[in-house]
Each structure stands twice: as structure tokens, then as C-alpha cells.
Write an enzyme that holds these catalytic residues in place. Sequence first.
Site, PDB file in Angstrom:
ATOM      1  N   ASN A   9      42.724  37.920  44.751  1.00 39.39           N
ATOM      2  CA  ASN A   9      42.715  36.756  45.640  1.00 39.39           C
ATOM      3  C   ASN A   9      42.440  35.528  44.766  1.00 39.39           C
ATOM      4  O   ASN A   9      41.327  35.350  44.284  1.00 39.39           O
ATOM      5  CB  ASN A   9      41.603  36.955  46.681  1.00 39.39           C
ATOM      6  CG  ASN A   9      41.360  35.719  47.521  1.00 39.39           C
ATOM      7  OD1 ASN A   9      42.160  34.776  47.515  1.00 39.39           O
ATOM      8  ND2 ASN A   9      40.245  35.717  48.247  1.00 39.39           N
ATOM      9  N   LYS A  11      42.376  32.451  45.632  1.00 35.57           N
ATOM     10  CA  LYS A  11      41.721  31.333  46.350  1.00 35.57           C
ATOM     11  C   LYS A  11      42.470  30.035  46.032  1.00 35.57           C
ATOM     12  O   LYS A  11      43.689  30.055  45.917  1.00 35.57           O
ATOM     13  CB  LYS A  11      40.236  31.286  45.991  1.00 35.57           C
ATOM     14  CG  LYS A  11      39.593  32.669  46.153  1.00 35.57           C
ATOM     15  CD  LYS A  11      38.108  32.671  46.117  1.00 35.57           C
ATOM     16  CE  LYS A  11      37.606  34.102  46.330  1.00 35.57           C
ATOM     17  NZ  LYS A  11      36.174  34.210  46.407  1.00 35.57           N
ATOM     18  N   HIS A  95      38.667  36.352  55.573  1.00 37.87           N
ATOM     19  CA  HIS A  95      37.818  36.285  54.374  1.00 37.87           C
ATOM     20  C   HIS A  95      36.523  35.550  54.738  1.00 37.87           C
ATOM     21  O   HIS A  95      36.542  34.633  55.557  1.00 37.87           O
ATOM     22  CB  HIS A  95      38.562  35.555  53.255  1.00 37.87           C
ATOM     23  CG  HIS A  95      37.842  35.639  51.943  1.00 37.87           C
ATOM     24  ND1 HIS A  95      36.793  34.808  51.638  1.00 37.87           N
ATOM     25  CD2 HIS A  95      37.999  36.469  50.890  1.00 37.87           C
ATOM     26  CE1 HIS A  95      36.333  35.139  50.436  1.00 37.87           C
ATOM     27  NE2 HIS A  95      37.046  36.133  49.957  1.00 37.87           N
ATOM     28  N   GLU A  97      34.923  33.308  53.290  1.00 39.91           N
ATOM     29  CA  GLU A  97      34.995  31.839  53.118  1.00 39.91           C
ATOM     30  C   GLU A  97      35.648  31.196  54.333  1.00 39.91           C
ATOM     31  O   GLU A  97      35.279  30.100  54.747  1.00 39.91           O
ATOM     32  CB  GLU A  97      35.741  31.507  51.813  1.00 39.91           C
ATOM     33  CG  GLU A  97      34.866  31.816  50.605  1.00 39.91           C
ATOM     34  CD  GLU A  97      35.617  32.204  49.341  1.00 39.91           C
ATOM     35  OE1 GLU A  97      36.837  31.957  49.261  1.00 39.91           O
ATOM     36  OE2 GLU A  97      34.955  32.768  48.444  1.00 39.91           O
ATOM     37  N   GLU A 176      33.433  43.219  52.021  1.00 39.46           N
ATOM     38  CA  GLU A 176      33.015  42.229  51.030  1.00 39.46           C
ATOM     39  C   GLU A 176      31.670  41.638  51.443  1.00 39.46           C
ATOM     40  O   GLU A 176      31.618  40.665  52.218  1.00 39.46           O
ATOM     41  CB  GLU A 176      34.051  41.104  50.949  1.00 39.46           C
ATOM     42  CG  GLU A 176      35.418  41.561  50.487  1.00 39.46           C
ATOM     43  CD  GLU A 176      36.180  40.419  49.812  1.00 39.46           C
ATOM     44  OE1 GLU A 176      36.557  40.567  48.649  1.00 39.46           O
ATOM     45  OE2 GLU A 176      36.361  39.375  50.452  1.00 39.46           O
ATOM     46  N   GLY A 182      31.530  36.098  44.297  1.00 37.16           N
ATOM     47  CA  GLY A 182      31.417  34.971  43.356  1.00 37.16           C
ATOM     48  C   GLY A 182      30.029  34.797  42.783  1.00 37.16           C
ATOM     49  O   GLY A 182      29.734  33.765  42.180  1.00 37.16           O
ATOM     50  N   SER A 222      32.473  40.412  43.243  1.00 39.00           N
ATOM     51  CA  SER A 222      32.128  40.485  41.812  1.00 39.00           C
ATOM     52  C   SER A 222      32.591  41.780  41.143  1.00 39.00           C
ATOM     53  O   SER A 222      31.874  42.339  40.313  1.00 39.00           O
ATOM     54  CB  SER A 222      30.622  40.258  41.605  1.00 39.00           C
ATOM     55  OG  SER A 222      30.262  38.962  42.051  1.00 39.00           O
TER      56      SER A 222
HETATM   57  P1  PGA Z   1      34.831  37.631  43.547  1.00 43.81           P
HETATM   58  O1  PGA Z   1      35.578  37.319  44.939  1.00 43.81           O
HETATM   59  O2  PGA Z   1      35.521  38.820  42.928  1.00 43.81           O
HETATM   60  O3  PGA Z   1      35.022  36.377  42.721  1.00 43.81           O
HETATM   61  O4  PGA Z   1      33.409  37.908  43.859  1.00 43.81           O
HETATM   62  C1  PGA Z   1      35.967  38.351  45.814  1.00 43.81           C
HETATM   63  C2  PGA Z   1      36.655  37.769  47.019  1.00 43.81           C
HETATM   64  O5  PGA Z   1      36.278  36.685  47.461  1.00 43.81           O
HETATM   65  O6  PGA Z   1      37.613  38.380  47.572  1.00 43.81           O
END
Ligand code: PGA
Length: 259
Positions: A9, A11, A95, A97, A176, A182, A222
Site C-alpha cells: 500500500n 498511500k 484502512h 487511516e 492491521e 507506521g 510494520s
Molecule cells: P506499515 O503500513 O507497513 O508502514 O506499518 C501498513 C499499512 O498501513 O497498510
Amino acid sequence: MRRRVIAGNWKMYKTLADTRAFFSSFLPLVAASKHCDIVVAPPFTALSTAVDAAKASSVAIAGQNVSWSKEGAFTGEVSAPMLAEAGCRYVIIGHSERRQLFRETDDNVAKKTLIALEAGLTPIVCLGETQEDRDAGLAEEVLSRQFNGGPGALTPEEFSRMLTPEEFSRILIAYEPVWAIGTGRTATPEIAAEAHRLLRRCAGEKFSVRHASALRILYGGSVKPDNIHGLMAQEELDGALVGGASLDPKSFAALVNFE
Ligand code: PGA
């Protein structure tokens, strides 16, 4: 045996030039990788560039979001048929976010999942608890609620149009935990596996045990080349949804080729 999926992803990162550069480095590194499904989700503006770059490969392209409506006066939205027409085969839905920053609800997630399936896309439905939820002992409750109010709501009793079992089997779930996204704080393989078991149980209750055991559940938060082995050693984990480490072609290829 459930086939593994490694999905990236991006983003809100990468220009068209970055997208081309990524695929020209990445594709040769995964050309021989047949053991899993590989998915990349670029921003909307780079979708057609990515589809074009990946067309001779087995890498599939995903949207990062989709409207719950097929068309209409919805400024700024992109519909599922539009994503399919652009060459996407998958779409990320719900997601954290989007849930946290753009107020997406479980009901939005259910509607988006249905419309994505109707357009022939494979939805990657994300869910996960926050640190506060976990600290308060509410992780299981939050996950069940997000599952049952999202894809699990698409049953005859709760939604005007139910999912067929065959449609349900096409959905991918991504667990997640928000505290792991992140942050560099990956869930331990045991925590992830426990959450996956719970989600599979929810799916079994809503659909059937057979459909639940075929359901592919990815872990995200992560995931890096140095921790993927431990995570994938858990048989409950059917792949990974990767943010940061999917931006670099070498690290994303290392995740695809971890075995
Ligand atoms: P990350 O993000 O691997 O940077 O933690 C995962 C995601 O948001 O799908």
C-alpha cells in the site's frame, strides 16, 4: 492450503516517474515468484501507469479506496467500475487511516465491499484495534464489531442484498492493529495469530466453517524483511499488507521472496 498474498500500500507516495522506476526495478526481482499473489496499490493518479508497467507480469494493481456508489454527484470519489476499467483487480477498503482521518464507518465498509465485488474487484477489507482499545481489553470486541458490521453484515438478515458464499470467499481481510501501522512496533506473531483466529471464528459464525477456513487473512503493521519470517511461520497468517516497506523495490521484493 490458502494461497499467500503480499500486498503493498503506497498511500500518498510516488509520482508517475517514481512508479515507472519502481516497476522496472521490482519486476525482475519477482519474475520467478509463483508461490504467492502479489498486489501493489498506488495512488489513483498512478494507477494506469502501474497497470501498464505491470501488464506482462503477475503483479496485480489495487485501488486504495472506492466509493460506495456506482456513479453520481460525489466530487472527489472514484467508483468500483472506474477502478476495474483502469485495470485494477483489487481494492483496499476501510484502512485505519480512512476510518480515523476520513470518518469511514463499518457501514461504509460493508457497502464498499459489496460494490467492489459487483465490479469484479477483490476487496482487501482492513480492520484493527487502537492501542487504547487493546489497553482497555477491548481488542476482541472491536475486531468482532468491525468484522460483523463490515463484511459480516452482508448476510440476508442484515443487508438488503446478501453475499453469496462464493462472493464471500473472494474477500481478503487485513488485520492491521492501528498501534503497529507506521510505528515500527509490529504485533508479535502470537498476537497477530490470535486476532486472525478470532476473525476466522466470526466468519464461521456469519457464513460457514468451510468459508471461514478458506478465508485469507493478511497481517499489516510494520511488516519488514527482518520480521516477516516469524509472522508467516504462523499458519493463521495468509500474507501481509505492507506500507512503508513496499515503497522500496528491493525491500518489497524481499518480502515477496521471503521463503
Ligand atoms: P506499515 O503500513 O507497513 O508502514 O506499518 C501498513 C499499512 O498501513 O497498510
